[in-house]
Design an enzyme around this catalytic site. Structure first.
Site, mmCIF file in Angstrom:
data_model
loop_
_atom_site.group_PDB
_atom_site.id
_atom_site.type_symbol
_atom_site.label_atom_id
_atom_site.label_comp_id
_atom_site.label_asym_id
_atom_site.label_seq_id
_atom_site.Cartn_x
_atom_site.Cartn_y
_atom_site.Cartn_z
ATOM 1 N N ASP A 1 7.086 4.032 8.026
ATOM 2 C CA ASP A 1 8.246 3.183 8.327
ATOM 3 C C ASP A 1 9.483 3.984 8.740
ATOM 4 O OD1 ASP A 1 6.726 0.961 7.828
ATOM 5 O OD2 ASP A 1 7.470 0.636 5.803
ATOM 6 N N LYS B 1 13.239 -4.307 0.704
ATOM 7 C CA LYS B 1 12.500 -5.453 1.257
ATOM 8 C C LYS B 1 11.053 -5.463 0.772
ATOM 9 C CE LYS B 1 10.728 -5.127 5.574
ATOM 10 N NZ LYS B 1 9.286 -5.403 5.734
ATOM 11 N N ASN B 2 10.382 -4.318 0.851
ATOM 12 C CA ASN B 2 8.948 -4.309 0.566
ATOM 13 C C ASN B 2 8.622 -4.336 -0.924
ATOM 14 O OD1 ASN B 2 8.495 -4.451 3.241
ATOM 15 N ND2 ASN B 2 7.943 -2.297 3.519
ATOM 16 N N LEU C 1 -9.466 -5.561 2.698
ATOM 17 C CA LEU C 1 -9.444 -4.952 1.361
ATOM 18 C C LEU C 1 -8.840 -5.903 0.326
ATOM 19 C CD1 LEU C 1 -8.313 -1.359 2.427
ATOM 20 C CD2 LEU C 1 -10.601 -2.014 1.648
ATOM 21 N N ARG D 1 -3.930 -4.991 11.894
ATOM 22 C CA ARG D 1 -3.616 -4.930 10.457
ATOM 23 C C ARG D 1 -4.534 -5.875 9.676
ATOM 24 N NH1 ARG D 1 2.762 -5.221 9.809
ATOM 25 N NH2 ARG D 1 2.268 -4.600 7.685
ATOM 26 N N PRO D 2 -5.746 -5.423 9.400
ATOM 27 C CA PRO D 2 -6.698 -6.300 8.705
ATOM 28 C C PRO D 2 -6.297 -6.530 7.240
ATOM 29 C CG PRO D 2 -7.602 -4.086 8.908
ATOM 30 C CD PRO D 2 -6.295 -4.083 9.645
ATOM 31 N N ARG E 1 15.175 -8.806 10.214
ATOM 32 C CA ARG E 1 14.078 -9.032 9.268
ATOM 33 C C ARG E 1 14.143 -8.049 8.102
ATOM 34 N NH1 ARG E 1 8.310 -9.484 11.781
ATOM 35 N NH2 ARG E 1 8.037 -9.724 9.548
ATOM 36 N N CYS F 1 -0.169 -7.956 15.603
ATOM 37 C CA CYS F 1 1.185 -7.533 15.258
ATOM 38 C C CYS F 1 1.564 -6.361 16.155
ATOM 39 C CB CYS F 1 1.168 -7.170 13.786
ATOM 40 S SG CYS F 1 2.312 -5.955 13.238
HETATM 41 N N1 EPU Z 1 -5.775 -1.665 6.030
HETATM 42 C C1 EPU Z 1 -7.134 -1.957 6.122
HETATM 43 N N2 EPU Z 1 -7.596 -3.058 5.442
HETATM 44 C C2 EPU Z 1 -6.778 -3.839 4.681
HETATM 45 C C3 EPU Z 1 -5.416 -3.533 4.602
HETATM 46 C C4 EPU Z 1 -4.949 -2.427 5.294
HETATM 47 O O1 EPU Z 1 -7.882 -1.270 6.777
HETATM 48 O O2 EPU Z 1 -7.260 -4.810 4.091
HETATM 49 C C5 EPU Z 1 -5.244 -0.500 6.765
HETATM 50 C C6 EPU Z 1 -4.127 -0.877 7.731
HETATM 51 O O3 EPU Z 1 -4.610 -1.290 8.982
HETATM 52 C C7 EPU Z 1 -3.330 0.411 7.787
HETATM 53 C C8 EPU Z 1 -3.474 0.967 6.388
HETATM 54 O O4 EPU Z 1 -4.621 0.336 5.827
HETATM 55 O O5 EPU Z 1 -3.943 1.306 8.684
HETATM 56 C C9 EPU Z 1 -2.287 0.725 5.487
HETATM 57 O O6 EPU Z 1 -1.894 -0.633 5.538
HETATM 58 P P1 EPU Z 1 -1.246 -1.375 4.311
HETATM 59 O O7 EPU Z 1 -2.130 -2.492 3.882
HETATM 60 O O8 EPU Z 1 -0.839 -0.384 3.281
HETATM 61 O O9 EPU Z 1 0.044 -2.033 4.968
HETATM 62 P P2 EPU Z 1 0.742 -3.369 4.505
HETATM 63 O O10 EPU Z 1 0.579 -3.514 3.040
HETATM 64 O O11 EPU Z 1 0.321 -4.483 5.374
HETATM 65 C C10 EPU Z 1 3.056 -2.304 3.924
HETATM 66 C C11 EPU Z 1 4.467 -2.514 4.375
HETATM 67 C C12 EPU Z 1 4.637 -1.983 5.788
HETATM 68 C C13 EPU Z 1 4.283 -0.490 5.783
HETATM 69 C C14 EPU Z 1 2.855 -0.295 5.248
HETATM 70 C C15 EPU Z 1 2.449 1.151 5.119
HETATM 71 C C16 EPU Z 1 5.115 -4.490 3.160
HETATM 72 C C17 EPU Z 1 5.493 -5.915 3.179
HETATM 73 N N3 EPU Z 1 4.781 -3.938 4.321
HETATM 74 O O12 EPU Z 1 2.239 -3.045 4.831
HETATM 75 O O13 EPU Z 1 6.000 -2.126 6.114
HETATM 76 O O14 EPU Z 1 4.367 0.027 7.080
HETATM 77 O O15 EPU Z 1 2.747 -0.910 3.949
HETATM 78 O O16 EPU Z 1 3.305 1.822 4.288
HETATM 79 O O17 EPU Z 1 5.143 -3.860 2.127
HETATM 80 C C18 EPU Z 1 7.863 -2.464 7.515
HETATM 81 O O18 EPU Z 1 8.556 -2.632 6.496
HETATM 82 O O19 EPU Z 1 8.368 -2.306 8.652
HETATM 83 C C19 EPU Z 1 6.402 -2.419 7.395
HETATM 84 C C20 EPU Z 1 5.598 -2.604 8.427
#
Ligand code: EPU
Length: 432
Positions: A314, A28-29, A132, A128-129, A406, A123
């Site tokens: 995850d 999925k991801n 970045l 989840r900001p 999902r 969420c």
């Molecule tokens: N973060 C920031 N600023 C940002 C983005 C992220 O501070 O701009 C923080 C987040 O709050 C978190 C950390 O950085 O503490 C990591 O977040 P990341 O951005 O890596 O998460 P994501 O890209 O939103 C993806 C997966 C998630 C998975 C996370 C961590 C997808 C679509 N989603 O989310 O998957 O948990 O990486 O590995 O790829 C799931 O599949 O159930 C799921 C939640």
């Protein structure tokens, strides 16, 4: 207004040992950002191994809104072609259903020079900001402002630069994806430092390279992208889902069964296999398959979720379920989403003994879990509850299983084929 809707729930009769072979679906991801990346391409993209999931359907609808046609063929093949580039707005209705909609931000900005994407908002797994993502795209030359809850970005041209993408919890997976996608069409060289190393990011980079991008270093924390004039279509197969595979490894282990996984990349699961082996679960390759079998006695362990190649957040909820039945106390620490513990109270309803202290949960192993009615709160927490239901004595009812739909393709059917007694039922609910 009085409305009738239908909601699905699972009923599981626990205690059946799982045996047999299960095929792991496409990730999925990886699928979600790769679908978003098709917005960058001229010509048709043919994607194989596309899982049939609610989130993938949401991304397909978003692509349609943004002027792409997509057709799904039997066997997990999807064809995507951008026909019209007029619309640059990913609106709240779709973004609120799925946070990964943010992945269209980079491609829209790079290809159409403007993007308007609703801020995803809160969420169930915590704050989840996306700061970045925006920071990185601004580094490439984009202007950003917030208008009525939407991030609006514009750029006359994007120019390669050196970027640092680390945040307080490590790198960002979809943030790296966004910058990677945008940088493929930027002028000159972009270097991303502290890039996410997750296999899904690597898969996206491999896809982009198959479309003519020039990316090196993916899979490491330093990715280099040399911008090209344009990307073309390609035919590409998405990697297997390591989180689905890990969930089935734990399903085999918790039921004391013997499960064989097909289409499983064990090299993506080394941190998980390491923890499972310490628990006393055997995980071995057998030709193209991976076989999981477990001893009766499960040892307690410490688990800390970390960015890849560490133990994935995850799978944190699922391993917690397994450790509920270990012989002693385990300690689980969540380093990515410190509030991702919605499953703790629900597991408690099944008889688990858990104590949460900040981002850590102490799991006191119990002899057995006992069936009850529980509520799924997010995708991975729901999977953890299903695992608990598989071993709990008597009947477990899991409400709100749309969370599972999902991200797990045909979850209950795959479990049923392995011998689980699990059934999807539907009831009508009325809302005012
Ligand atoms: N973060 C920031 N600023 C940002 C983005 C992220 O501070 O701009 C923080 C987040 O709050 C978190 C950390 O950085 O503490 C990591 O977040 P990341 O951005 O890596 O998460 P994501 O890209 O939103 C993806 C997966 C998630 C998975 C996370 C961590 C997808 C679509 N989603 O989310 O998957 O948990 O990486 O590995 O790829 C799931 O599949 O159930 C799921 C939640």
């Amino acid at each position: 207004m009085w409305m009738e809707s239908f909601v699905d729930y699972f009923v599981i009769n626990g205690g059946k040992r799982l045996r047999g072979t299960v095929e792991v679906s496409g990730a999925k991801n990886a699928a979600l950002p790769i679908l978003a990346a098709t917005l960058l391409c001229e010509g048709e993209v043919v994607l194989h191994g596309m899982p049939d999931l609610a989130d993938v359907r949401t991304m397909e609808r978003l692509l349609n809104n943004l002027g792409a046609t997509n057709t799904r063929e039997p066997g997990g093949t999807v064809r995507v072609k951008v026909e019209d580039e007029m619309n640059c707005h990913a609106d709240y209705d779709l973004v609120r259903q799925m946070r990964a909609s943010i992945c269209v931000l980079g491609p829209l900005l790079a290809k159409r020079r403007q993007a308007r994407v609703s801020l995803p908002g809160g969420c169930a797994i915590g704050d989840r900001p996306v700061n970045l993502h925006v920071q990185g795209l601004m580094g490439l030359g984009g202007d950003a402002e917030l208008v009525s809850g939407d991030i609006v970005m514009k750029a006359k041209a994007l120019t390669g630069t050196e970027l640092f993408l680390g945040g307080p919890f490590g790198s960002t997976v979809t943030g790296t994806a966004n910058i990677l996608m945008a940088a493929t069409l930027a002028k000159g060289r972009t270097v991303i430092e502290s890039a996410a190393c997750e296999p899904e990011v690597t898969d996206l980079a491999n896809f982009l390279n198959a479309c003519g991008a020039q990316i090196t270093g993916h899979g490491s924390p330093r990715i280099t992208i040399d911008g090209v004039e344009q990307l073309h279509g390609c035919e590409y197969t998405i990697i297997p889902d390591r989180i689905e595979a890990g969930s089935f490894l734990m399903a085999g282990a918790i039921t004391n069964g013997e499960v064989r996984l097909r289409n499983c990349r064990l090299e993506h699961l080394l941190a998980v296999v390491d923890r499972l082996r310490h628990i006393g679960v055997s995980v071995e390759r057998d030709g193209d398959e991976v076989v999981v079998a477990s001893a009766r006695r499960l040892e307690p362990v410490e688990v800390t979720s970390q960015p890849y190649p560490g133990f994935p957040t995850d799978l944190q909820a699922q391993i917690m379920t397994l450790l509920c039945l270990a012989d002693g106390n385990s300690i689980i620490t969540e380093k990515i989403y410190p509030d991702r513990f919605m499953h703790v109270a629900e597991l408690g309803r099944l008889g688990a003994k858990l104590r949460k202290e900040g981002p850590t949960v102490i799991v006191e192993g119990v002899k057995r879990l006992v069936g009850a009615q529980v509520m799924a709160s997010d995708l991975r927490a729901s999977a953890a509850l299903v695992l608990a239901g598989l071993i709990a004595k008597g009947e477990t009812r899991i409400n709100r299983v749309y969370h599972i739909d999902r991200g797990y393709e045909k979850f209950e059917r795959k479990l049923m084929a392995l011998g689980a007694e699990i059934e999807r039922r539907t009831e009508s609910s009325t809302d005012d």
